[in-house]
Design a protein around this motif. Sequence first.
Motif, PDB file in Angstrom:
ATOM      1  N   ASP A  18       0.882  -1.252  -0.052  1.00  0.00           N
ATOM      2  CA  ASP A  18      -0.054  -0.067   0.189  1.00  0.00           C
ATOM      3  C   ASP A  18       0.835   1.176  -0.072  1.00  0.00           C
ATOM      4  O   ASP A  18       1.966   1.141   0.611  1.00  0.00           O
ATOM      5  CB  ASP A  18      -0.757   0.028   1.245  1.00  0.00           C
ATOM      6  N   ARG A  19       0.547   2.227  -0.833  1.00  0.00           N
ATOM      7  CA  ARG A  19       1.271   3.594  -0.995  1.00  0.00           C
ATOM      8  C   ARG A  19       2.519   3.534  -1.444  1.00  0.00           C
ATOM      9  O   ARG A  19       3.279   4.461  -1.521  1.00  0.00           O
ATOM     10  CB  ARG A  19       1.510   4.016   0.668  1.00  0.00           C
ATOM     11  N   PHE A  20       2.843   2.330  -2.074  1.00  0.00           N
ATOM     12  CA  PHE A  20       4.270   2.114  -2.943  1.00  0.00           C
ATOM     13  C   PHE A  20       4.043   3.086  -4.114  1.00  0.00           C
ATOM     14  O   PHE A  20       5.209   3.716  -4.486  1.00  0.00           O
ATOM     15  CB  PHE A  20       4.261   0.824  -3.154  1.00  0.00           C
ATOM     16  N   LYS A  21       3.115   3.162  -4.692  1.00  0.00           N
ATOM     17  CA  LYS A  21       3.121   4.054  -6.000  1.00  0.00           C
ATOM     18  C   LYS A  21       3.464   5.589  -5.478  1.00  0.00           C
ATOM     19  O   LYS A  21       4.108   6.267  -6.178  1.00  0.00           O
ATOM     20  CB  LYS A  21       1.812   3.775  -6.713  1.00  0.00           C
ATOM     21  N   ASP A  22       2.891   6.107  -4.319  1.00  0.00           N
ATOM     22  CA  ASP A  22       3.226   7.421  -4.135  1.00  0.00           C
ATOM     23  C   ASP A  22       4.623   7.654  -3.812  1.00  0.00           C
ATOM     24  O   ASP A  22       5.280   8.570  -4.268  1.00  0.00           O
ATOM     25  CB  ASP A  22       2.157   7.631  -2.896  1.00  0.00           C
ATOM     26  N   ILE A  23       5.173   6.539  -3.284  1.00  0.00           N
ATOM     27  CA  ILE A  23       6.864   6.744  -2.987  1.00  0.00           C
ATOM     28  C   ILE A  23       7.396   6.671  -4.215  1.00  0.00           C
ATOM     29  O   ILE A  23       8.290   7.665  -4.533  1.00  0.00           O
ATOM     30  CB  ILE A  23       7.267   5.607  -2.129  1.00  0.00           C
ATOM     31  N   ASN A  24       7.213   5.841  -5.100  1.00  0.00           N
ATOM     32  CA  ASN A  24       7.790   5.756  -6.348  1.00  0.00           C
ATOM     33  C   ASN A  24       7.524   6.965  -7.290  1.00  0.00           C
ATOM     34  O   ASN A  24       8.635   7.379  -7.952  1.00  0.00           O
ATOM     35  CB  ASN A  24       7.308   4.366  -7.168  1.00  0.00           C
ATOM     36  N   ASP A  25       6.477   7.638  -7.172  1.00  0.00           N
ATOM     37  CA  ASP A  25       6.201   8.678  -8.257  1.00  0.00           C
ATOM     38  C   ASP A  25       6.997   9.578  -7.392  1.00  0.00           C
ATOM     39  O   ASP A  25       7.210  10.809  -8.285  1.00  0.00           O
ATOM     40  CB  ASP A  25       4.680   8.855  -8.153  1.00  0.00           C
ATOM     41  N   THR A  26       6.879  10.045  -6.536  1.00  0.00           N
ATOM     42  CA  THR A  26       7.288  11.338  -5.736  1.00  0.00           C
ATOM     43  C   THR A  26       8.797  11.375  -5.277  1.00  0.00           C
ATOM     44  O   THR A  26       9.444  12.285  -5.510  1.00  0.00           O
ATOM     45  CB  THR A  26       6.399  11.519  -4.272  1.00  0.00           C
ATOM     46  N   LEU A  27       9.053  10.192  -4.643  1.00  0.00           N
ATOM     47  CA  LEU A  27      10.748  10.121  -4.326  1.00  0.00           C
ATOM     48  C   LEU A  27      11.318   9.597  -5.448  1.00  0.00           C
ATOM     49  O   LEU A  27      12.559   9.541  -5.483  1.00  0.00           O
ATOM     50  CB  LEU A  27      10.935   9.517  -2.975  1.00  0.00           C
ATOM     51  N   GLY A  28      10.741   8.938  -6.404  1.00  0.00           N
ATOM     52  CA  GLY A  28      11.685   8.246  -7.309  1.00  0.00           C
ATOM     53  C   GLY A  28      11.944   6.833  -7.367  1.00  0.00           C
ATOM     54  O   GLY A  28      11.741   6.200  -6.258  1.00  0.00           O
ATOM     55  N   HIS A  29      12.449   6.256  -8.463  1.00  0.00           N
ATOM     56  CA  HIS A  29      12.513   4.666  -8.300  1.00  0.00           C
ATOM     57  C   HIS A  29      13.705   4.071  -7.497  1.00  0.00           C
ATOM     58  O   HIS A  29      13.251   3.123  -7.051  1.00  0.00           O
ATOM     59  CB  HIS A  29      12.822   4.253  -9.997  1.00  0.00           C
ATOM     60  N   ALA A  30      14.759   5.019  -7.132  1.00  0.00           N
ATOM     61  CA  ALA A  30      15.526   4.708  -6.365  1.00  0.00           C
ATOM     62  C   ALA A  30      15.027   4.365  -4.996  1.00  0.00           C
ATOM     63  O   ALA A  30      15.202   3.139  -4.283  1.00  0.00           O
ATOM     64  CB  ALA A  30      16.796   5.576  -6.219  1.00  0.00           C
ATOM     65  N   ALA A  31      14.136   5.352  -4.464  1.00  0.00           N
ATOM     66  CA  ALA A  31      13.710   4.855  -3.477  1.00  0.00           C
ATOM     67  C   ALA A  31      12.463   3.700  -3.307  1.00  0.00           C
ATOM     68  O   ALA A  31      12.219   2.895  -2.156  1.00  0.00           O
ATOM     69  CB  ALA A  31      12.479   6.163  -3.081  1.00  0.00           C
ATOM     70  N   GLY A  32      11.777   3.610  -4.522  1.00  0.00           N
ATOM     71  CA  GLY A  32      11.079   2.533  -4.742  1.00  0.00           C
ATOM     72  C   GLY A  32      11.609   1.118  -4.494  1.00  0.00           C
ATOM     73  O   GLY A  32      11.371   0.272  -3.851  1.00  0.00           O
ATOM     74  N   ASP A  33      12.931   1.200  -5.248  1.00  0.00           N
ATOM     75  CA  ASP A  33      13.804  -0.018  -5.024  1.00  0.00           C
ATOM     76  C   ASP A  33      14.050  -0.241  -3.446  1.00  0.00           C
ATOM     77  O   ASP A  33      14.101  -1.505  -3.215  1.00  0.00           O
ATOM     78  CB  ASP A  33      14.945   0.047  -6.150  1.00  0.00           C
ATOM     79  N   THR A  34      14.572   0.661  -2.752  1.00  0.00           N
ATOM     80  CA  THR A  34      14.780   0.532  -1.556  1.00  0.00           C
ATOM     81  C   THR A  34      13.528   0.030  -0.716  1.00  0.00           C
ATOM     82  O   THR A  34      13.942  -1.063   0.064  1.00  0.00           O
ATOM     83  CB  THR A  34      15.184   1.859  -0.949  1.00  0.00           C
ATOM     84  N   MET A  35      12.438   0.518  -0.858  1.00  0.00           N
ATOM     85  CA  MET A  35      11.264  -0.243  -0.092  1.00  0.00           C
ATOM     86  C   MET A  35      11.142  -1.821  -0.561  1.00  0.00           C
ATOM     87  O   MET A  35      10.932  -2.545   0.216  1.00  0.00           O
ATOM     88  CB  MET A  35      10.118   0.731  -0.458  1.00  0.00           C
ATOM     89  N   LEU A  36      11.224  -2.089  -1.765  1.00  0.00           N
ATOM     90  CA  LEU A  36      11.194  -3.412  -2.276  1.00  0.00           C
ATOM     91  C   LEU A  36      12.337  -4.320  -1.441  1.00  0.00           C
ATOM     92  O   LEU A  36      11.834  -5.384  -1.215  1.00  0.00           O
ATOM     93  CB  LEU A  36      11.181  -3.515  -3.751  1.00  0.00           C
ATOM     94  N   ARG A  37      13.428  -3.724  -1.570  1.00  0.00           N
ATOM     95  CA  ARG A  37      14.508  -4.647  -0.948  1.00  0.00           C
ATOM     96  C   ARG A  37      14.194  -4.668   0.551  1.00  0.00           C
ATOM     97  O   ARG A  37      14.471  -5.903   1.290  1.00  0.00           O
ATOM     98  CB  ARG A  37      15.764  -3.975  -1.289  1.00  0.00           C
ATOM     99  N   HIS A  38      13.586  -3.748   1.298  1.00  0.00           N
ATOM    100  CA  HIS A  38      13.376  -3.663   2.598  1.00  0.00           C
ATOM    101  C   HIS A  38      12.184  -4.680   2.729  1.00  0.00           C
ATOM    102  O   HIS A  38      12.253  -5.590   3.947  1.00  0.00           O
ATOM    103  CB  HIS A  38      12.776  -2.551   2.940  1.00  0.00           C
ATOM    104  N   VAL A  39      11.173  -4.806   1.887  1.00  0.00           N
ATOM    105  CA  VAL A  39      10.112  -5.726   1.992  1.00  0.00           C
ATOM    106  C   VAL A  39      10.607  -7.231   1.915  1.00  0.00           C
ATOM    107  O   VAL A  39      10.197  -8.238   2.718  1.00  0.00           O
ATOM    108  CB  VAL A  39       9.110  -5.506   0.931  1.00  0.00           C
TER     109      VAL A  39
END
Length: 903
Positions: free
Chosen positions: A509-530
């Motif tokens: 949930d809310r992953f798209k918001d992070i990816n769109d606002t902070l960029g794909h690098a932040a999204g990749d960090t979230m995915l690795r965290h998960v």
Amino acid sequence: MTDAQHRPDILERISRYATFYWPTLIVSIAVFVAVYIFDSQAQKSHVEDRRAAVADKLGPIRAQLEGNIKSDIKLLQGLAAVMETEPNINQTRFAEIGRRLFSRPMRLTDVSIVDGTTTTFIYPYLPNQPAVGQLFSSDPEDIKAASSAEKNNTFVVARPHISTLNKRSMKIFYPFNYGEGLAGADHMPQEETNTRRLLVGTVEVDRLFRESGLTDPSLDLNIALYDNIDRKGAPIFDNGPLTQTALLTLTVNIGAQSWILAASPKNLSNEAAADASTRRIMMFFLAFMILAPILWVAKLLEERQTNIAELNEQKRELRSVSQRLQLALDASQIGVWELDIASGRLHWDARMRQLYAMDPDISETDIEAWKNRIHPEDREATTKRFDNAIRTNTDYSTQFRITTETGEVRHLRAFGAVYRDAHFRKKIVGVNWSITADVKMQEDLQKAKTALELQNHALEDARLAMEHSSLHDPLTGLANRRYLDKHLAKIQPAHAANGMAAVLHIDLDRFKDINDTLGHAAGDTMLRHVANQINALTNQNDFAARIGGDEFVVVCQSPKGMAEEQAKAMGEALITAINQPIPWEGQECRVGASVGIALIPPSLDSMELALINADIALYEAKRRGKNRLEFFSDTLKEATFATKRTADAILRSLENDEFIPYFQPQFDAHTLQIIGVEALARWQHPEQGLLSPAAFLTVAESLNVVAEIDKAILKQTIKAAKRWEENNLDALHVSVNISAQRLFDDGLMERLARMPLPAGGLSFELLESIAFDDKDEAASTAIDQIKALGIEIEIDDFGTGYSSILSLLKLSPRRLKIDRQLTLPILESKPQRRLIGSIVDIGKSLGIDIIAEGVETMQHAEILRDLGCHILQGYALAKPMSGDDLFALLTEANATRKVSAIG
């Protein structure tokens, strides 16, 4: 003595000499001719022997050189296969593959991907970073080779040159197809992302030549390597001056290319001269030995006339035998030795002295000198066999190594036999010949075999690495969808005998918001965290995979009867762990997780169905507010199927024009005359009859077909308005709802520009949440374009959103429609009346007409009129009706007005 008397004596002497010495003259001529012929043949034989020796040394070098280059090409071929299976590769992924490739010893110093003439990716990256985005090479030979590789779709090896690091290097260009373009290659034009690329490997030339044996000092050869059969230009490699014509040339095949390997012995001319001198001395000595007895026989011919014929025959036979023996020894390169066992004196011929690198002037030595020449590791075994042959009077045969005074190691084979001479002295005679070239060839073959085995191991490691990459997600390291399918295929229903499995489908949930606002690098960090949290909470019996952008699946097995309990505990733990905040560039990022769980009972026939069930449960968790878990059940399954049936029916009804407008009249607040209508969407369901939006709007939004429904309603509304005009009915103002999806349709403005507007005017009703979203500049732009086409804007359900006066000023609508939740309580609630009065005052100050909906009684109509509302709409005045009913109503009203006018 007078001259007359002296002359017959001279003539007689000449006659006698002619009689007895003419054979000597003839023999002399024959000997010298034979010497000349023998010398010529010996020279040719020597050259052929040297050529054969050079071929024995040069052949393994060629094989090693071909094998080394082809192994480098094979590595590039394997890497190209990985590139073709990963169309969205980036520099990080390329570096990872490069590190695996360079984890073992190789001649490649770097490897890169060239697009056109530009280096896109390279490994190692840090030392070669300036080359990225630049021309891959300024060398004309490299550019020519790259063009040839791309044109002919085959690998090409460029001519070596001096690199920027002052090292000799050469490039191998390997073309490959790259489907969707190179990820991260921002400088590439879009139209060039589906073309052929070049995989370029740089080979360290000096290392290549060293490992191929070209620089081996023990070869005793002058070697040169050329890049074509005509030997044009400077050689690629040379370790010394060749003779005018090389003694031997071999072709090195590199696919469609070839190199020429040329070689000659370093001391060919000196060896030939030394050999020729020795041979000629021996031949002249032999000639002398032949001619001397003939002269002696000629001198004694008168006395031994009867024996001359037999003696000459013996001499001729001796000469013939000697020549054949010498030819045989020279041709076979065999050395002859003889040992007097009693005295220990050892006699060697010239070939033996040459084999042992002894002084050519010494023809006799002793047995200890021979033993000292034997390699220390072979000395004991060799001497023991030699002594045993002498003791037992048996033949002697062995193989051993010797060491020359210069330290050179040679391999020899020896054979000998014991005999007794005419004086009954015990001797042993034998031969030696060199097998160094054969041993060297065997060693080279063994090395080649070992290298091939290592290469096979490397290829197997590469295959395993490629297989691992094809089954795992490169970002998180978890299994991918393909691996998940293979894992599920292994799970059989019989597993319930020992336990039960469960499938957990996780969506962030809310992953798209992070990816769109902070960029794909932040999204990749979230995915690795998960992924890290999933790995921490699962054990070795569980299976975790990433199957989509932000979707994960965990398959866990539990003891019998505990699957549901453990799956729930696992899901709750995952939600808690994933919710942990992650720091990113000075701020905390947090994502939630919704989890759908489906148990896999023994009766389940398809593991794929378990995934579908988990997905249904996940959808329910999302629908109920996210950041929670839901279990799949038969009730949930039935509800999902019902939604699917509704979705299928909506799609069919769109094709069959079964979405129709119902019209609710709008009345002037003072005259209560019909001045407009609102077109409302209704679904003429083929089985359930007429349905309101509440029955289908949610499913339609999930299908993204709300815009299609709006389009159908608008089209039929325009058609109905045209019908009114054609029958001279009142020109009513028409209001049509428009969704956000429809508002942002790229082709909307073009279609509206071609559409005829109703005579009474057309308005688009926007929900307050859409119209007043001040953060969306696209909405404001679309609304301005709609106004420019002559279509008015109305705000629907005003008072239920969170709009501001500034947003209202920015939008400037033509009308505001007060929501029925505000109008219904006004009969009893004075605060509600004051609120509506305030809205009316705001509208009047901005020049906006006020429409009040929810007029349920005539008392509502009177109060709203008194409060200043301009237009009224509600069941007390008229209910929504079909197009035919509205047409009949308008026709009746028109007839009534005409009768009133006549009366």
